[in-house]
Design a protein around this motif. Structure first.
Motif, PDB file in Angstrom:
ATOM      1  N   SER A 162       0.838  -1.196   0.000  1.00  0.00           N
ATOM      2  CA  SER A 162       0.000   0.000   0.000  1.00  0.00           C
ATOM      3  C   SER A 162       0.875   1.249   0.000  1.00  0.00           C
ATOM      4  CB  SER A 162      -0.906  -0.001   1.221  1.00  0.00           C
ATOM      5  OG  SER A 162      -0.123   0.018   2.387  1.00  0.00           O
TER       6      SER A 162
ATOM      7  N   ARG B   1      -8.054   0.724  -2.571  1.00  0.00           N
ATOM      8  CA  ARG B   1      -7.640  -0.071  -1.416  1.00  0.00           C
ATOM      9  C   ARG B   1      -7.864  -1.561  -1.654  1.00  0.00           C
ATOM     10  NH1 ARG B   1      -7.172   0.154   4.294  1.00  0.00           N
ATOM     11  NH2 ARG B   1      -8.530  -1.604   4.720  1.00  0.00           N
TER      12      ARG B   1
ATOM     13  N   VAL C  20      -5.462  -2.957  -4.252  1.00  0.00           N
ATOM     14  CA  VAL C  20      -4.136  -3.256  -3.697  1.00  0.00           C
ATOM     15  C   VAL C  20      -4.170  -4.603  -2.974  1.00  0.00           C
ATOM     16  CG1 VAL C  20      -2.436  -2.534  -1.965  1.00  0.00           C
ATOM     17  CG2 VAL C  20      -3.427  -0.841  -3.492  1.00  0.00           C
TER      18      VAL C  20
END
Ligand SMILES: Nc1ncnc2c1ncn2[C@@H]1O[C@H](COP(=O)(O)OP(=O)(O)OP(=O)(O)O)[C@@H](O)[C@H]1O
Ligand SMILES: [Mg+2]
Lengths: 386, 242
Positions: free
Chosen positions: A305, B79, B82
């Motif tokens: 991330s 998000r 990922v």
């Protein structure tokens, strides 16, 4: 938690595997640290050498001659002002302070000193740490600051000879050192203390001054019954006694000739050095990030991330900065051990602590742009570059 | 019949450069099941990498859908994408594959670290996997100390270690000699089949197709032909040899 672990893993592995490169940067930071700490120590040292005596006075207010602009050298008070001050309600005690310069000549190398005329047991006379108080009258006795002892090897019981230019002649006076005080440097010079009458006799003076035997004090140190009432007492003193102006200790220090200008110069130097540090570190990490675009792309493409990538950049910068500052502080400590007492460097002051905290901040600050850059790199870059 | 791991529906990706629009991927549809190993072939510039990037959730398509384990990538926010990349996808790139400051084994294990699954057993597994790819002597080498082909094999191990639903490999054999390349693709095929993953390998070299279950051929962004049966594939491989 997992993110912090992953970020630290990446940051530390990279530093270890490229230790030579990172060590170079840490060394640059160490040099900047050394420089900043030296400047801070110099500031502290100069400031102490200049104000120590005033800062350590057992008094809350200082009385000056009116319109002297709180300048100790410009101020010259009537002798009876001391008594008038003592009579004001709320004043616990007051002591006159006479300042001048002289030179100890009974040494292999003459030493310039501040000669302060003060009354024993009154504000203005520091606490003795060895020996006894000087006696007035014909005794010709003095108390010396430890800085005199450190530079000359003189001890309590020794005799010194000082030289003063009076009128057109050089006159020499013998003084016996009877006591020791510490941390009393004034006006960049080590200090000796003598009674007012002795001071009037031995100080350098012009031909016209020689006509009078009255020691006029430059300033008066005032100790208050209630140390918190400085502002109120300042006004009361100014109202009740004519021809004076009154300042607290901090104002007095700021008005010691050259003090403010000198501290300003030193602080500007320090600030610029820190700024250079920010730019150097910023430059390095920015170049490094540009070289790392493909690897950051891969990291993101396989599912790291932005938080992990950004955090690892932050951790890396903090680690490298901390190592650099650590090395710099250590070098600094080693240097400080070998310095003679004549150089006014003071390493354990508050300024050194503040400097170290600021130095630890310059890394993250300098690296900020590169961190933002790292977060913005697109994972797709990994596929197209190279 | 096993489940569909990856489905692509009417996929289009167009790029506009200097006012000129080209469809790098032009209306492509296909499905791949778990345990199926597929080759994607086609001339340079035919859109293979672009297609792979879209399937890996690295690039958003102009239109059309990609479903992985039945979930539409378009329905996910960044998000989740990922998370999908680290859990469900294994990827090897045409170049710049590895993290330069991690050793071969650390690079492979990093995929497990990302998923919070690194332990003693997984360490043994990463060593074994690298050994099967012929890298038992290179576990502790940094990428800079390995050849391009060795790095590609490390990348293959990294793409497989976390048992993703879909493994996407963009020309993993480009920098290997034919002998080595055939060996690696064969091992790759075994690993896909053993672990029941869906695998896509992009290659220029039709000889590599002898180990796959199906071949998708692209040209100018379009899927122009599929070779599905053993015989069709064998003829394709033979044709390339002569
Ligand atoms: N970001 C981009 N912007 C503009 N055009 C692009 C972009 N990415 C790819 N293209 C174009 O899309 C087409 C397909 O490119 P792609 O990289 O997918 O081909 P490829 O089949 O992988 O080729 P190769 O075998 O050489 O790797 C090419 O014409 C390329 O120029
Ligand atoms: Mg390609």
């Amino acid at each position: 938690m997992k993110n912090i672990y992953l970020s630290s893993y990446l940051a530390i592995k990279e530093v270890i595997r490229n230790r030579v490169r990172f060590l170079m940067v840490a060394l640059v930071i160490a040099l900047i640290t050394l420089l900043v700490l030296f400047i801070a120590a110099l500031g502290e040292g100069l400031s102490n050498a200049n104000r120590q005596y005033v800062a350590n006075l057992d008094a809350q207010l200082i009385v000056f001659l009116e319109k002297s602009d709180f300048s100790i050298t410009a101020s010259r008070l009537e002798t009876n002002t001391v008594k008038a001050v003592r009579r004001v309600e709320g004043v616990a005690d007051a002591g006159p302070i006479h300042t001048s310069n002289s030179e100890i000549v009974s040494l292999p190398e003459p030493l310039k000193i501040s000669v302060l005329g003060v009354e024993a047991e009154r504000p203005g006379m520091p606490l003795l740490i060895e020996g006894r108080q000087f006696r007035g009258g014909e005794a010709r006795e003095a108390v010396m600051d430890r800085s005199v002892a450190l530079r000359t090897g003189l001890a309590v019981g020794d005799e010194i000879e000082i030289r003063s230019t009076q009128g057109t002649e050089d006159r020499f006076y013998d003084l016996k050192i009877v006591g020791l005080v510490e941390e009393q440097a004034y006006f960049f010079q080590p200090t000796i203390f003598v009674p007012p009458a002795t001071w009037e006799l031995i100080r350098p003076q012009s031909a016209s001054d020689l006509e009078s035997d009255t020691p006029y004090p430059n300033i008066i140190a005032v100790k208050l019954t209630d140390p918190a009432s400085t502002e109120e007492m300042r006004l009361r003193l100014t109202n009740q006694i004519s021809n004076i102006e009154v300042a607290n200790i901090q104002t007095t220090i700021n008005n010691i000739p050259g003090y403010t200008a000198q501290q300003g110069t030193v602080q500007t130097q320090g600030a610029f050095t820190l700024l250079i540090g920010v730019l150097v570190i910023g430059g390095f990490f920015q170049i490094q990030i540009l070289q790392k675009i493909p690897q950051i792309g891969v990291l993101k493409a396989i599912g790291s991330s932005n938080l992990v990538v950004g955090l690892s950049a932050v951790i890396q910068i903090i680690v490298v900065t901390a190592i650099g500052v650590g090395i710099g502080a250590m070098l600094n400590y080693l240097f400080s051990l070998g310095l003679p007492p004549t150089i006014p460097l003071e390493f354990n002051g508050m300024r050194s602590v503040i400097a170290i905290l600021l130095l630890l901040l310059i890394g993250p600050l300098g690296g900020l742009v590169s961190i933002i850059y790292a977060i913005r790199i697109e994972p797709l870059k990994a596929l197209r570059l190279g | 019949m096993s489940n569909v791991a990856l489905e692509v529906r009417d996929l289009v990706k167009s790029f506009t450069v200097d006012g000129l629009t080209i469809n790098a991927v032009d209306n492509v549809s296909f499905k791949i099941r778990s345990g199926e190993f597929v080759a994607l072939v086609g001339p340079s510039g035919s859109g293979k990498t672009t297609l792979l990037s879209i399937m890996a959730a690295l690039l958003t398509p102009t239109s059309g859908q990609v479903l992985i384990d039945g979930v539409d990538l378009a329905s996910m926010n960044e998000r989740l994408r990922v998370k999908l990349r680290r859990e469900k996808i294994g990827f090897t790139f045409q170049s710049n594959n590895l993290i330069p400051f991690l050793t071969a084994q650390e690079n492979v294990e990093f995929m497990l670290r990302l998923n919070g699954r690194v332990d003693h057993a997984s360490r043994l597994r990463s060593g074994e996997l690298l050994a099967r790819l012929g890298l038992q002597d290179r576990l502790h080498n940094l990428p800079g100390q390995m050849s391009g082909g060795q790095q590609q094999r490390v990348a293959i191990a990294r793409a497989l270690i976390h048992q993703p639903a879909v493994v996407l490999a963009d020309e993993p054999t480009a920098s290997l000699d034919t002998e080595r390349a055939l060996q690696v693709v064969e091992t790759f095929a075994h690993l896909i089949h053993e672990n029941n993953r869906a695998g896509i390998i992009v290659t220029h070299d039709l000889r590599m197709c002898q180990f796959v279950d199906r071949v998708l051929q692209m040209q100018d962004g379009k899927l122009v032909r599929q070779y599905k049966t053993r015989d069709e594939i064998r003829d394709l491989v033979r044709g390339s040899v002569h």
